[in-house]
Design a protein around this motif. Sequence first.
Motif, PDB file in Angstrom:
ATOM      1  N   GLN A 187     -49.911 -15.528 -21.720  1.00  0.00           N
ATOM      2  CA  GLN A 187     -48.521 -15.229 -22.072  1.00  0.00           C
ATOM      3  C   GLN A 187     -48.352 -15.087 -23.576  1.00  0.00           C
ATOM      4  O   GLN A 187     -47.661 -14.165 -24.049  1.00  0.00           O
ATOM      5  N   GLU A 188     -48.990 -15.988 -24.344  1.00  0.00           N
ATOM      6  CA  GLU A 188     -48.895 -15.877 -25.798  1.00  0.00           C
ATOM      7  C   GLU A 188     -49.545 -14.591 -26.297  1.00  0.00           C
ATOM      8  O   GLU A 188     -49.005 -13.913 -27.188  1.00  0.00           O
ATOM      9  N   ALA A 189     -50.698 -14.248 -25.712  1.00  0.00           N
ATOM     10  CA  ALA A 189     -51.365 -13.008 -26.129  1.00  0.00           C
ATOM     11  C   ALA A 189     -50.515 -11.781 -25.801  1.00  0.00           C
ATOM     12  O   ALA A 189     -50.424 -10.835 -26.603  1.00  0.00           O
ATOM     13  N   MET A 190     -49.881 -11.802 -24.629  1.00  0.00           N
ATOM     14  CA  MET A 190     -49.022 -10.679 -24.252  1.00  0.00           C
ATOM     15  C   MET A 190     -47.813 -10.584 -25.175  1.00  0.00           C
ATOM     16  O   MET A 190     -47.374  -9.485 -25.545  1.00  0.00           O
ATOM     17  N   GLN A 191     -47.258 -11.756 -25.558  1.00  0.00           N
ATOM     18  CA  GLN A 191     -46.130 -11.752 -26.491  1.00  0.00           C
ATOM     19  C   GLN A 191     -46.543 -11.176 -27.841  1.00  0.00           C
ATOM     20  O   GLN A 191     -45.810 -10.385 -28.451  1.00  0.00           O
ATOM     21  N   MET A 192     -47.729 -11.566 -28.309  1.00  0.00           N
ATOM     22  CA  MET A 192     -48.225 -11.019 -29.568  1.00  0.00           C
ATOM     23  C   MET A 192     -48.468  -9.518 -29.451  1.00  0.00           C
ATOM     24  O   MET A 192     -48.200  -8.750 -30.393  1.00  0.00           O
ATOM     25  N   GLN A 193     -48.964  -9.092 -28.294  1.00  0.00           N
ATOM     26  CA  GLN A 193     -49.195  -7.668 -28.082  1.00  0.00           C
ATOM     27  C   GLN A 193     -47.879  -6.887 -28.107  1.00  0.00           C
ATOM     28  O   GLN A 193     -47.793  -5.812 -28.697  1.00  0.00           O
ATOM     29  N   VAL A 194     -46.861  -7.466 -27.480  1.00  0.00           N
ATOM     30  CA  VAL A 194     -45.552  -6.800 -27.480  1.00  0.00           C
ATOM     31  C   VAL A 194     -44.998  -6.699 -28.896  1.00  0.00           C
ATOM     32  O   VAL A 194     -44.478  -5.646 -29.310  1.00  0.00           O
ATOM     33  N   GLU A 195     -45.101  -7.794 -29.660  1.00  0.00           N
ATOM     34  CA  GLU A 195     -44.609  -7.768 -31.034  1.00  0.00           C
ATOM     35  C   GLU A 195     -45.389  -6.767 -31.879  1.00  0.00           C
ATOM     36  O   GLU A 195     -44.803  -6.033 -32.694  1.00  0.00           O
ATOM     37  N   ALA A 196     -46.713  -6.728 -31.677  1.00  0.00           N
ATOM     38  CA  ALA A 196     -47.526  -5.762 -32.436  1.00  0.00           C
ATOM     39  C   ALA A 196     -47.151  -4.330 -32.077  1.00  0.00           C
ATOM     40  O   ALA A 196     -47.092  -3.452 -32.946  1.00  0.00           O
ATOM     41  N   GLU A 197     -46.898  -4.100 -30.795  1.00  0.00           N
ATOM     42  CA  GLU A 197     -46.503  -2.757 -30.366  1.00  0.00           C
ATOM     43  C   GLU A 197     -45.167  -2.362 -30.974  1.00  0.00           C
ATOM     44  O   GLU A 197     -44.977  -1.208 -31.401  1.00  0.00           O
ATOM     45  N   ARG A 198     -44.235  -3.300 -31.035  1.00  0.00           N
ATOM     46  CA  ARG A 198     -42.935  -2.996 -31.646  1.00  0.00           C
ATOM     47  C   ARG A 198     -43.075  -2.733 -33.135  1.00  0.00           C
ATOM     48  O   ARG A 198     -42.440  -1.814 -33.672  1.00  0.00           O
ATOM     49  N   LYS A 199     -43.906  -3.531 -33.822  1.00  0.00           N
ATOM     50  CA  LYS A 199     -44.133  -3.284 -35.236  1.00  0.00           C
ATOM     51  C   LYS A 199     -44.800  -1.936 -35.454  1.00  0.00           C
ATOM     52  O   LYS A 199     -44.483  -1.214 -36.415  1.00  0.00           O
ATOM     53  N   LYS A 200     -45.702  -1.588 -34.554  1.00  0.00           N
ATOM     54  CA  LYS A 200     -46.374  -0.288 -34.657  1.00  0.00           C
ATOM     55  C   LYS A 200     -45.365   0.843 -34.525  1.00  0.00           C
ATOM     56  O   LYS A 200     -45.377   1.796 -35.316  1.00  0.00           O
ATOM     57  N   ARG A 201     -44.490   0.740 -33.504  1.00  0.00           N
ATOM     58  CA  ARG A 201     -43.482   1.792 -33.319  1.00  0.00           C
ATOM     59  C   ARG A 201     -42.542   1.853 -34.518  1.00  0.00           C
ATOM     60  O   ARG A 201     -42.146   2.946 -34.961  1.00  0.00           O
ATOM     61  N   ALA A 202     -42.192   0.672 -35.082  1.00  0.00           N
ATOM     62  CA  ALA A 202     -41.314   0.672 -36.252  1.00  0.00           C
ATOM     63  C   ALA A 202     -41.999   1.334 -37.448  1.00  0.00           C
ATOM     64  O   ALA A 202     -41.378   2.109 -38.187  1.00  0.00           O
ATOM     65  N   SER A 203     -43.299   1.034 -37.647  1.00  0.00           N
ATOM     66  CA  SER A 203     -44.033   1.650 -38.763  1.00  0.00           C
ATOM     67  C   SER A 203     -44.139   3.156 -38.580  1.00  0.00           C
ATOM     68  O   SER A 203     -44.000   3.929 -39.544  1.00  0.00           O
ATOM     69  N   ILE A 204     -44.380   3.569 -37.337  1.00  0.00           N
ATOM     70  CA  ILE A 204     -44.482   5.009 -37.066  1.00  0.00           C
ATOM     71  C   ILE A 204     -43.154   5.704 -37.338  1.00  0.00           C
ATOM     72  O   ILE A 204     -43.101   6.764 -37.975  1.00  0.00           O
ATOM     73  N   LEU A 205     -42.073   5.086 -36.878  1.00  0.00           N
ATOM     74  CA  LEU A 205     -40.763   5.683 -37.115  1.00  0.00           C
ATOM     75  C   LEU A 205     -40.436   5.737 -38.610  1.00  0.00           C
ATOM     76  O   LEU A 205     -39.875   6.730 -39.101  1.00  0.00           O
ATOM     77  N   GLU A 206     -40.796   4.652 -39.330  1.00  0.00           N
ATOM     78  CA  GLU A 206     -40.533   4.644 -40.771  1.00  0.00           C
ATOM     79  C   GLU A 206     -41.340   5.718 -41.483  1.00  0.00           C
ATOM     80  O   GLU A 206     -40.824   6.434 -42.356  1.00  0.00           O
TER      81      GLU A 206
END
Length: 335
Positions: A187-206
């Motif tokens: 669960q912790e790894a999946m949460q980290m994966q979700v956060e990393a994916e969101r940061k990735k999408r934010a960086s891409i959008l920026e």
Amino acid sequence: MSLSLHKSIRFLQRKVVLQLLNQNAAFSSRALPLNTIILFVPQQEAWVIERFGKFNRILDPGLNFIFPVVDKIKYVQSLKEVASEVPEQAAVTSDNVTLELDGVLYTKVFDPYKCSYNVENAEFAIKKLAQTTMRSEIGKITLDTVFREREILNVNIVDSINKASEPWGISCLRYEIRDMTLPIRIQEAMQMQVEAERKKRASILESEGMREADINVAEGKKKAKILNSEAFQTEQINIANGEAEAIRVMAEAKARAVKQVAEAIREENGMNAVAYSIAEQYVDAFGKLAKTNNTMILPANSGDVGGMVAQAMTVYKNISNLDQLKSEATKNTKE
């Protein structure tokens, strides 16, 4: 402490639900009725009759008559759809992740004879079959696929159960995975994966926004340079047209002046006017030599203004005579 309390509450909830489901979970609707010769079979029930210990017939809903002593009501099967809880169990995915899953199984008896004689405990058998089938299907897919294709997983489990339960006279209508529990680390790894994916999408959008901004600035500068060059080109064309127009006007004015001078020369005392003009221009030019140059070349008779005028008049007469001869030659040629 809170985790153990949470597990205890979940266990009590499941126990209560299981008790409620067990009231209707059994394929036999209730205890076996007594042989009272005249029987009233309820709707959506099938009563299996044995005569001398051998299958005889299945009673239809409504009024029925059976013989006493020789006939016995052996099984009572419910033909309604039954919801059964599948107990929680561990299953390992193809990428070696252990899951705790439970579900709800919806079944229905379509053949009372097979359900009575081909399996000893239909309810127990169908639940165990659902558990083993679920473990088998979970082991074929990865953890991400379990979440993404949960509906497909349910369909595959139903198909597998129907193939195995067909000899039992039981049909599986639906299977739903109810709860799915993951290990804490997963669960912790999946949460980290979700956060990393969101940061990735934010960086891409920026980055895409910055790229669009740079492109817009570059296009603006390009258009500005093009407009400036076009404006400069138009300005140069306008200047050139103005200068050309000025030259043309000056040429026309000079032509008219020369024409007027020529007409004035042909008049009486015209030659004297020409001599006066030449002398005036000579004196003016001679006076400017010392102002514009430090070094000058002067003719030997620079002080003889009359001689210079006479020389200029001689040149003018020779040119006039030459023009007259050309005019006469042209006239004779035409004749």
